[in-house]
Write an enzyme that holds these catalytic residues in place. Structure first.
Site, PDB file in Angstrom:
ATOM      1  N   CYS A  61       0.805  -1.225   0.000  1.00  0.00           N
ATOM      2  CA  CYS A  61       0.000   0.000   0.000  1.00  0.00           C
ATOM      3  C   CYS A  61       0.836   1.272   0.000  1.00  0.00           C
ATOM      4  O   CYS A  61       0.328   2.351  -0.297  1.00  0.00           O
ATOM      5  CB  CYS A  61      -0.943  -0.008   1.191  1.00  0.00           C
ATOM      6  SG  CYS A  61      -1.943  -1.492   1.219  1.00  0.00           S
TER       7      CYS A  61
ATOM      8  N   HIS B 135      -3.535   6.971   3.374  1.00  0.00           N
ATOM      9  CA  HIS B 135      -3.946   5.673   2.822  1.00  0.00           C
ATOM     10  C   HIS B 135      -5.331   5.315   3.374  1.00  0.00           C
ATOM     11  O   HIS B 135      -5.585   5.416   4.570  1.00  0.00           O
ATOM     12  CB  HIS B 135      -2.915   4.616   3.221  1.00  0.00           C
ATOM     13  CG  HIS B 135      -3.269   3.247   2.774  1.00  0.00           C
ATOM     14  ND1 HIS B 135      -3.731   2.985   1.501  1.00  0.00           N
ATOM     15  CD2 HIS B 135      -3.245   2.058   3.420  1.00  0.00           C
ATOM     16  CE1 HIS B 135      -3.970   1.689   1.393  1.00  0.00           C
ATOM     17  NE2 HIS B 135      -3.691   1.102   2.534  1.00  0.00           N
TER      18      HIS B 135
ATOM     19  N   ASN C 254     -10.245  -0.043   0.284  1.00  0.00           N
ATOM     20  CA  ASN C 254      -8.791   0.033   0.254  1.00  0.00           C
ATOM     21  C   ASN C 254      -8.273  -0.582  -1.050  1.00  0.00           C
ATOM     22  O   ASN C 254      -8.370  -1.786  -1.246  1.00  0.00           O
ATOM     23  CB  ASN C 254      -8.246  -0.730   1.476  1.00  0.00           C
ATOM     24  CG  ASN C 254      -6.732  -0.820   1.517  1.00  0.00           C
ATOM     25  OD1 ASN C 254      -6.049  -0.412   0.580  1.00  0.00           O
ATOM     26  ND2 ASN C 254      -6.212  -1.364   2.601  1.00  0.00           N
TER      27      ASN C 254
HETATM   28  N1  ACO Z   1     -18.615  -8.640   9.727  1.00  0.00           N
HETATM   29  C1  ACO Z   1     -19.036  -9.006  10.930  1.00  0.00           C
HETATM   30  N2  ACO Z   1     -18.203  -9.389  11.899  1.00  0.00           N
HETATM   31  C2  ACO Z   1     -16.886  -9.413  11.632  1.00  0.00           C
HETATM   32  C3  ACO Z   1     -16.374  -9.041  10.382  1.00  0.00           C
HETATM   33  C4  ACO Z   1     -17.309  -8.637   9.407  1.00  0.00           C
HETATM   34  N3  ACO Z   1     -16.940  -8.251   8.166  1.00  0.00           N
HETATM   35  N4  ACO Z   1     -15.043  -9.149  10.410  1.00  0.00           N
HETATM   36  C5  ACO Z   1     -14.714  -9.580  11.640  1.00  0.00           C
HETATM   37  N5  ACO Z   1     -15.826  -9.754  12.373  1.00  0.00           N
HETATM   38  C6  ACO Z   1     -15.938 -10.223  13.747  1.00  0.00           C
HETATM   39  C7  ACO Z   1     -14.788 -11.072  14.166  1.00  0.00           C
HETATM   40  O1  ACO Z   1     -14.994 -12.405  13.752  1.00  0.00           O
HETATM   41  C8  ACO Z   1     -14.814 -10.890  15.649  1.00  0.00           C
HETATM   42  O2  ACO Z   1     -15.807 -11.729  16.176  1.00  0.00           O
HETATM   43  P1  ACO Z   1     -15.521 -12.596  17.512  1.00  0.00           P
HETATM   44  O3  ACO Z   1     -15.276 -11.571  18.571  1.00  0.00           O
HETATM   45  O4  ACO Z   1     -16.783 -13.378  17.655  1.00  0.00           O
HETATM   46  O5  ACO Z   1     -14.318 -13.417  17.193  1.00  0.00           O
HETATM   47  C9  ACO Z   1     -15.291  -9.463  15.840  1.00  0.00           C
HETATM   48  O6  ACO Z   1     -15.901  -9.082  14.603  1.00  0.00           O
HETATM   49  C10 ACO Z   1     -14.172  -8.493  16.148  1.00  0.00           C
HETATM   50  O7  ACO Z   1     -13.117  -8.718  15.237  1.00  0.00           O
HETATM   51  P2  ACO Z   1     -11.813  -7.875  15.293  1.00  0.00           P
HETATM   52  O8  ACO Z   1     -10.840  -8.398  14.292  1.00  0.00           O
HETATM   53  O9  ACO Z   1     -11.352  -7.767  16.710  1.00  0.00           O
HETATM   54  O10 ACO Z   1     -12.391  -6.464  14.820  1.00  0.00           O
HETATM   55  P3  ACO Z   1     -11.655  -5.086  14.717  1.00  0.00           P
HETATM   56  O11 ACO Z   1     -12.423  -4.066  15.442  1.00  0.00           O
HETATM   57  O12 ACO Z   1     -10.188  -5.196  14.985  1.00  0.00           O
HETATM   58  O13 ACO Z   1     -11.842  -4.739  13.189  1.00  0.00           O
HETATM   59  C11 ACO Z   1     -10.585  -4.738  11.171  1.00  0.00           C
HETATM   60  C12 ACO Z   1     -11.267  -5.584  12.222  1.00  0.00           C
HETATM   61  C13 ACO Z   1     -11.615  -3.871  10.506  1.00  0.00           C
HETATM   62  C14 ACO Z   1      -9.952  -5.646  10.148  1.00  0.00           C
HETATM   63  C15 ACO Z   1      -9.530  -3.849  11.850  1.00  0.00           C
HETATM   64  O14 ACO Z   1      -8.714  -4.625  12.695  1.00  0.00           O
HETATM   65  C16 ACO Z   1      -8.653  -3.156  10.840  1.00  0.00           C
HETATM   66  O15 ACO Z   1      -9.097  -2.327  10.080  1.00  0.00           O
HETATM   67  N6  ACO Z   1      -7.365  -3.449  10.878  1.00  0.00           N
HETATM   68  C17 ACO Z   1      -6.459  -2.854   9.930  1.00  0.00           C
HETATM   69  C18 ACO Z   1      -6.743  -3.405   8.582  1.00  0.00           C
HETATM   70  C19 ACO Z   1      -5.871  -2.783   7.572  1.00  0.00           C
HETATM   71  O16 ACO Z   1      -5.544  -1.637   7.583  1.00  0.00           O
HETATM   72  N7  ACO Z   1      -5.434  -3.596   6.701  1.00  0.00           N
HETATM   73  C20 ACO Z   1      -4.558  -3.175   5.737  1.00  0.00           C
HETATM   74  C21 ACO Z   1      -4.884  -3.997   4.588  1.00  0.00           C
HETATM   75  S1  ACO Z   1      -3.615  -4.200   3.569  1.00  0.00           S
HETATM   76  C22 ACO Z   1      -2.953  -2.747   3.408  1.00  0.00           C
HETATM   77  O17 ACO Z   1      -3.583  -1.746   3.353  1.00  0.00           O
HETATM   78  C23 ACO Z   1      -1.577  -2.844   3.309  1.00  0.00           C
END
Ligand code: ACO
Length: 315
Positions: free
Chosen positions: A108, A242, A272
């Site tokens: 990214c 980003h 993204n």
């Molecule tokens: N819909 C519903 N529930 C979901 C989803 C979804 N799409 N995705 C995850 N959940 C659930 C999980 O299973 C979990 O359930 P559980 O507690 O029963 O196990 C619960 O939601 C919480 O999950 P977390 O992973 O703790 O949620 P979080 O608040 O951390 O959000 C997210 C997840 C959105 C991925 C966040 O961590 C994030 O944005 N992280 C950074 C991602 C990022 O920037 N990635 C970069 C991509 S690559 C790049 O750009 C280089």
């Protein structure tokens, strides 16, 4: 150098959160509140190279430059259908350029890495006009049954034309190797000699680790660029970050103690699109009249590697 023209292209297919919730255990409410994404543009029948060529053409037109006048092309890309030849060479042919070209894969943060490379070429006196194209299709990397990853991404291509100038004030890059938090394996063709077990694994992500890395890296990178130039956070007119998660953008905004109006976003309807996020956002802000000549812009991105970078420049 300075950025003299921008262009971007998005796939025509728009996928809303409600459409995802028809086959995934998710909801518009969860995706919107946790990520800020409402819909995303997803590649269906388009080819990424065609989008990249079109974005490049738009940027050239915006800069008032012909492809023959380019001295170098840098393409940032993580995956596309070709393993070889490199995407930059396909773009070169598509736009009718004849200059050397190179691909980089810095996830990214690719656009900012490309700017740093180009700036070095300018400082060495080797180039006059450079084209940077970021073309990404991360929706082809994820498992569409995995609600933790596929909801985050969209596809797109963004381009920028660089010409001589002194508008780049500071660029800072960083890398810190971490292969277990954001990664993907692809299966290579077998040979008679390979006996080790090999697997095909779609994009894997430890979301919370990536989240923490992103906020820390972007805050640090932006602060380093400000420090080098003697500018304060208040002196920056626009923060183009980003577009990975609106909560990451909000956390960086809090750290910098700057008003939300300085942080334009398109994550709501783009998701993204990896390294394409920054040039697409830049192009949209340019074309919608938000950016005024002389404005100070801080751009920051982070991604798999981990790698990150920030650039401070005058528009
Ligand atoms: N819909 C519903 N529930 C979901 C989803 C979804 N799409 N995705 C995850 N959940 C659930 C999980 O299973 C979990 O359930 P559980 O507690 O029963 O196990 C619960 O939601 C919480 O999950 P977390 O992973 O703790 O949620 P979080 O608040 O951390 O959000 C997210 C997840 C959105 C991925 C966040 O961590 C994030 O944005 N992280 C950074 C991602 C990022 O920037 N990635 C970069 C991509 S690559 C790049 O750009 C280089």
């Amino acid at each position: 150098m300075k950025i003299s023209g921008t262009g971007s292209v998005l796939p025509s297919k728009v996928v809303t959160n409600d459409m995802l919730s028809q086959f995934l255990d998710t909801s518009d409410e969860w995706i919107t509140t946790r990520t800020g994404v409402k819909s995303r543009h997803v590649i269906s029948d388009e080819r990424l190279e065609d989008m990249a060529i079109e974005a490049a053409r738009k940027a050239l037109e915006d800069a008032g430059l012909r492809a023959e006048e380019l001295d170098f092309i840098i393409c940032s890309n993580v995956v596309n259908e070709y393993v070889t030849p490199q995407l930059s060479c396909i773009i070169q042919g598509g736009i009718g350029a004849s200059c050397p070209c190179i691909d980089i894969n810095c996830a990214c943060a690719g656009f900012i890495h490309a700017l740093e490379m180009a700036e070095s070429f300018y400082k060495a006196g080797r180039v006059k006009n450079v084209l940077v194209v970021c073309a990404e299709e991360p929706t082809r990397m994820t498992d569409w049954n995995d609600r933790r990853t596929c909801v985050l991404f969209g596809d797109g291509a963004g381009a920028a034309v660089l010409t001589p100038g002194d508008n780049i004030k500071s660029i800072k890059l960083s890398a810190s190797s971490s292969t277990d938090k954001l990664w993907q394996y692809r299966l290579l063709h077998p040979t008679p000699y390979v006996t080790k077990e090999e697997v095909d694994v779609p994009l894997q992500m430890k979301g919370q680790d990536v989240f923490k890395f992103a906020v820390k890296a972007a805050s640090k990178d932006i602060t380093r660029t400000l420090k080098e130039t003697g500018l304060q956070a208040d002196d920056v007119d626009h923060y183009l970050l980003h577009q990975a998660n609106i909560r990451i953008i909000n956390a960086i905004q809090d750290y910098l103690e700057q008003p939300a109006e300085k942080f334009p976003t398109n994550i709501e309807d783009h998701g993204n699109s990896s390294s394409s996020c920054c040039p697409i956002l830049l192009d949209e802000c340019s074309r919608n009249g938000l950016l005024k000549r002389g404005d100070i812009i801080a751009m920051s991105a982070f991604g798999a590697g981990f790698v990150s970078g920030a650039v401070l420049f005058e528009w």
